[in-house]
Motif scaffolding. Structure first.
Motif, PDB file in Angstrom:
ATOM      1  N   LEU A 164       0.810  -1.220   0.000  1.00 23.75           N
ATOM      2  CA  LEU A 164       0.000   0.000   0.000  1.00 23.75           C
ATOM      3  C   LEU A 164       0.843   1.271   0.000  1.00 23.75           C
ATOM      4  O   LEU A 164       0.614   2.183  -0.790  1.00 23.75           O
ATOM      5  CB  LEU A 164      -0.965   0.010   1.197  1.00 23.75           C
ATOM      6  N   ASP A 165       1.818   1.352   0.877  1.00 19.56           N
ATOM      7  CA  ASP A 165       2.620   2.573   1.003  1.00 19.56           C
ATOM      8  C   ASP A 165       3.721   2.686  -0.044  1.00 19.56           C
ATOM      9  O   ASP A 165       4.354   3.735  -0.165  1.00 19.56           O
ATOM     10  CB  ASP A 165       3.228   2.659   2.403  1.00 19.56           C
ATOM     11  N   GLU A 191      -1.109   5.331  -5.947  1.00 23.82           N
ATOM     12  CA  GLU A 191      -2.513   4.983  -5.706  1.00 23.82           C
ATOM     13  C   GLU A 191      -3.161   4.210  -6.846  1.00 23.82           C
ATOM     14  O   GLU A 191      -3.758   3.150  -6.590  1.00 23.82           O
ATOM     15  CB  GLU A 191      -3.315   6.256  -5.400  1.00 23.82           C
ATOM     16  N   LEU A 221      -4.674   0.404  -6.361  1.00 22.22           N
ATOM     17  CA  LEU A 221      -6.098   0.116  -6.590  1.00 22.22           C
ATOM     18  C   LEU A 221      -6.275  -0.955  -7.665  1.00 22.22           C
ATOM     19  O   LEU A 221      -7.131  -1.832  -7.544  1.00 22.22           O
ATOM     20  CB  LEU A 221      -6.848   1.394  -6.960  1.00 22.22           C
ATOM     21  N   SER A 271      -8.591   3.377   2.108  1.00 21.39           N
ATOM     22  CA  SER A 271      -7.177   3.542   2.465  1.00 21.39           C
ATOM     23  C   SER A 271      -6.454   4.530   1.562  1.00 21.39           C
ATOM     24  O   SER A 271      -5.360   4.975   1.896  1.00 21.39           O
ATOM     25  CB  SER A 271      -6.460   2.193   2.414  1.00 21.39           C
ATOM     26  N   THR A 272      -7.053   4.853   0.439  1.00 21.28           N
ATOM     27  CA  THR A 272      -6.454   5.829  -0.467  1.00 21.28           C
ATOM     28  C   THR A 272      -7.221   7.154  -0.463  1.00 21.28           C
ATOM     29  O   THR A 272      -7.082   7.963  -1.387  1.00 21.28           O
ATOM     30  CB  THR A 272      -6.355   5.256  -1.900  1.00 21.28           C
ATOM     31  N   HIS A 293     -10.667   7.775  -0.270  1.00 28.15           N
ATOM     32  CA  HIS A 293     -11.948   7.888  -0.971  1.00 28.15           C
ATOM     33  C   HIS A 293     -13.083   7.307  -0.122  1.00 28.15           C
ATOM     34  O   HIS A 293     -13.809   6.407  -0.568  1.00 28.15           O
ATOM     35  CB  HIS A 293     -11.868   7.182  -2.325  1.00 28.15           C
TER      36      HIS A 293
END
Length: 160
Positions: A17-18, A22, A26, A53-54, A56
């Motif tokens: 994730l990090d 993005e 996704l 997590s992003t 939204h």
């Protein structure tokens, strides 16, 4: 069908994730959930998590709701309730967030109790109930202290 191998690939994706931009993250999650039926509750939940997590939350809310409506199983159900409440707080529906969390606090205890308390404290604060929020946070913190657990728990009760 959800297999151990699929869950492992999902965990590997979340570990990135990090590290990923993005859109790439996704897409990685989307490719995994496309292996499930489109309205599979776990697919809906994982899509919601990725969006949430992003940043939204607004897009995540309806997916969390559908996942729960479709009978999301196990620990993911509790995670979805907590995360839905957090997202609702983020989009300004604080009363609904608090209501979900208060209902969830009545559920049997599990490893997500402290996470629930943290989101509940944030939602109470957003709702102007700061004193109660501090009490919730201190109550969750007290068992983890090396000393002063009893005192902290008593002070938290007094705040209510």
């Amino acid at each position: 069908m959800i297999t151990t191998e699929w869950e492992e690939r999902l965990a590997e994706a979340w570990a990135r994730l990090d590290d990923l931009p993005e859109p790439e993250f996704l897409m990685l999650i989307e490719k995994l959930v496309e292996e499930l039926a489109p309205d599979h509750p776990v697919a809906l939940f994982e899509r919601a998590c990725a969006l949430d997590s992003t940043g939204h939350s607004d897009l995540a809310v309806p997916l969390y709701e559908r996942a729960l409506e479709r009978g999301l199983p196990g620990i993911r159900r509790r995670r979805a309730a907590i995360q839905l409440a957090s997202s609702l707080r983020n989009v300004g529906d604080v009363p609904r967030s608090i209501a979900i969390l208060e209902q969830e606090r009545e559920a049997p205890s599990d490893e997500l109790d402290d996470a629930l308390a943290a989101v509940y404290a944030l939602s109470l604060t957003a709702g102007g109930r700061e004193r109660e929020a501090v009490a919730v946070a201190l109550t969750a913190l007290a068992p983890h202290l090396p000393r002063y657990q009893r005192s902290t728990a008593n002070y938290a009760r007094l705040l209510r």
